[in-house]
Design an enzyme around this catalytic site. Structure first.
Site: not given
Length: 339
Positions: A52, A210, A284, A288
């Site tokens: 703003e 990278r 891994g 997960l």
């Protein structure tokens, strides 16, 4: 006046700072007089002026006389509290703005509609919500931080056509170079990247950005018993790394050692307190799956190739809605969200 058109423009402006504003949301704003944008701006980085204020400051001298007759558009409720900068509501009131159109309310407990209330108290017409779902989607990281008190969590893995992510002894290249480019773009946008012990040992990854311009995320490893060799890249390249461990190993100065936290939910709350608003979990399979089991995920990014491995480490199991998909040469990238 087309309110949705101008709020959409606010969102476009806000997106220019993606990955740069934590712990603040992405905010774009503009001022419209007689259906003409006379000033616009966005919050460029944490600690910088809010959207703003940028919009107000960017109004040309010749158009400043129109401010009291202009409408301010902003994708998120203007702040009412002092932080790194003064409240935006004070600036709006000071410039005599008579109408403000807001995409969505601010979920920050310090706000809870107080910005809207203050504007109305000073006789300013407030119109809200406009494109509310789109505005909340834009700031999904901020909303997750404020409502769930943890980082916005993206899980990512690549798998073969027969749903294997690798073998048990070493890294197996699966996705193509163009798919990896997209992964590195995500790394630029998140605050932290996390892996478990087995992935660190098998892949010896750098976990850096990278292949895309911009910053590197904070690297994190869950290594409870301290199995990862010291000469691996995450410890030996001198770049900052956080390790969660219960071991008494002596790590290089570039490594921040964090005592093991048994509860994954508490670990995520700790990360938010330490300034990690968004987290990319790259594996891994066991790591997960632990996030999936705890329902600690907001998106899962799956890159699947057409090549079969015939065996190995199975991909994680989850249930979710596929919200986006694209082909990248021989790979298919799919994005899922929880039901």
């Amino acid at each position: 006046m087309d309110f949705e058109f101008y709020i959409e423009r606010c969102n476009q402006l806000a997106k220019l700072a993606k990955g740069q504003t934590f712990t603040n949301p992405m905010v774009g704003a503009l001022l419209v007089y007689d259906d003409r944008i006379i000033g616009e701006g966005y919050h460029t980085a944490f600690g910088a002026q809010h959207g703003e204020i940028e919009a107000l400051n960017n109004v040309p001298l010749a158009d400043r006389k129109w401010l009291p007759q202009s409408t301010l558009f902003v994708n998120l409720e203007p702040c009412v509290h002092f932080g790194k900068t003064p409240p935006c509501t004070d600036a709006i009131i000071h410039h005599g703005i008579k109408r403000v159109v807001i995409g969505t309310a601010d979920p920050n407990p310090r706000m809870q509609g107080k910005g809207i209330e203050k504007l109305k108290h000073h006789g300013i017409e407030v119109i809200t919500p406009v494109l509310e779902r789109q505005c909340q989607e834009l700031n999904q990281v901020f909303f997750t931080n404020m409502i769930n008190h943890r980082p916005f969590i993206q899980l990512k893995y690549a798998c073969s056509q027969d749903n294997f992510i690798g073998n048990y002894q070493s890294a197996v290249p699966i996705s193509n170079s163009r798919s990896k480019y997209i992964v590195h773009k995500i790394r630029h946008e998140v605050d932290g990247i996390l892996i478990g012990t087995r992935t660190a040992i098998n892949d010896d990854p750098q976990l850096t950005n990278r292949n895309y311009f911009g910053k590197n995320p904070v690297r994190m490893v869950l290594d409870r018993t301290g199995k990862i060799p010291y000469d691996y890249q995450i410890f030996s390249d001198g770049l900052p790394t956080w390790i969660f461990t219960a071991s008494q190993n002596r790590y290089p100065a570039s490594v921040r050692v964090i005592p093991w936290i048994e509860d994954l939910n508490k670990t995520m709350s700790f990360l938010l307190e330490e300034g990690i608003g968004s987290l990319l979990v790259e594996g891994g399979a066991q790591t997960l799956q632990s996030f999936i089991s705890e329902r600690l995920w907001d998106e899962i990014w799956v890159t699947q190739t057409r090549q079969a491995l015939g065996g190995g480490v199975s991909a994680p199991h989850f249930r979710g809605n596929k919200v986006w998909e694209m082909d990248i040469d021989e790979d298919t990238l799919s994005v899922y969200r929880p039901f």
